[in-house]
Motif scaffolding. Structure first.
Motif, PDB file in Angstrom:
ATOM      1  N   ARG A  12       0.996  -1.212   0.206  1.00  0.00           N
ATOM      2  CA  ARG A  12      -0.005  -0.001  -0.131  1.00  0.00           C
ATOM      3  C   ARG A  12       0.949   1.091   0.034  1.00  0.00           C
ATOM      4  NH1 ARG A  12      -3.298   2.431   4.965  1.00  0.00           N
ATOM      5  NH2 ARG A  12      -4.223   4.218   3.735  1.00  0.00           N
ATOM      6  N   THR A  14       1.639   5.280  -0.608  1.00  0.00           N
ATOM      7  CA  THR A  14       1.024   6.511  -0.353  1.00  0.00           C
ATOM      8  C   THR A  14       1.903   7.628  -0.648  1.00  0.00           C
ATOM      9  OG1 THR A  14       1.858   6.754   1.987  1.00  0.00           O
ATOM     10  CG2 THR A  14      -0.506   5.907   1.755  1.00  0.00           C
ATOM     11  N   ASP A  48      -1.579   9.616  -9.601  1.00  0.00           N
ATOM     12  CA  ASP A  48      -1.980   8.547  -8.381  1.00  0.00           C
ATOM     13  C   ASP A  48      -2.718   7.126  -8.990  1.00  0.00           C
ATOM     14  OD1 ASP A  48      -0.830  10.188  -6.482  1.00  0.00           O
ATOM     15  OD2 ASP A  48      -2.728  11.270  -6.042  1.00  0.00           O
ATOM     16  N   ARG A  49      -3.544   7.280  -9.611  1.00  0.00           N
ATOM     17  CA  ARG A  49      -4.309   6.308 -10.130  1.00  0.00           C
ATOM     18  C   ARG A  49      -3.195   5.496 -10.962  1.00  0.00           C
ATOM     19  NH1 ARG A  49      -8.409  10.253 -10.387  1.00  0.00           N
ATOM     20  NH2 ARG A  49      -7.824  10.390 -12.643  1.00  0.00           N
ATOM     21  N   THR A  53      -1.082   4.610  -6.283  1.00  0.00           N
ATOM     22  CA  THR A  53      -0.929   5.154  -4.645  1.00  0.00           C
ATOM     23  C   THR A  53      -2.170   5.838  -4.301  1.00  0.00           C
ATOM     24  OG1 THR A  53      -0.001   7.325  -5.790  1.00  0.00           O
ATOM     25  CG2 THR A  53       1.595   5.587  -5.284  1.00  0.00           C
ATOM     26  N   GLN A  54      -1.999   6.083  -2.909  1.00  0.00           N
ATOM     27  CA  GLN A  54      -3.222   6.925  -2.184  1.00  0.00           C
ATOM     28  C   GLN A  54      -2.578   8.221  -1.888  1.00  0.00           C
ATOM     29  OE1 GLN A  54      -4.637   5.094   1.263  1.00  0.00           O
ATOM     30  NE2 GLN A  54      -6.277   6.312   1.420  1.00  0.00           N
ATOM     31  N   GLN A  55      -3.439   9.128  -2.346  1.00  0.00           N
ATOM     32  CA  GLN A  55      -2.702  10.730  -2.024  1.00  0.00           C
ATOM     33  C   GLN A  55      -3.346  11.287  -0.751  1.00  0.00           C
ATOM     34  OE1 GLN A  55      -0.899  12.793  -4.266  1.00  0.00           O
ATOM     35  NE2 GLN A  55      -0.920  13.857  -2.471  1.00  0.00           N
TER      36      GLN A  55
END
Length: 74
Positions: A12, A14, A48-49, A53-55
């Motif tokens: 995961r 970020t 991000d997509r 990743t998660q922003q």
């Protein structure tokens, strides 16, 4: 690295961005300030997509550009 970790390793991932960019020039359109900020935010979210990743953003305040050559305090 982010893509490798998120897609290849199943981690995961970020991405922390201090603030949205609003004070730069845009030669591709007439967008400035808030409108340009929306364009830059959408560009970052699309990246991000792609990266997987998660922003996240901080609450850093930007005072804007200086209008003269004087140094800012601090």
């Amino acid at each position: 690295m982010l893509t490798y970790e998120s897609r290849g390793q199943g981690v995961r991932a970020t991405l922390l961005t201090l603030k949205p960019r609003r004070g730069c020039a845009n030669v591709m359109s007439s967008d400035y300030f808030d409108a340009l900020g929306l364009v830059r935010t959408e560009e970052l979210l699309a990246a991000d997509r792609y990266y997987g990743t998660q922003q996240f953003w901080t609450r850093v305040c930007d005072y804007g550009f200086s209008k003269n050559k004087r140094r800012s305090p601090g």
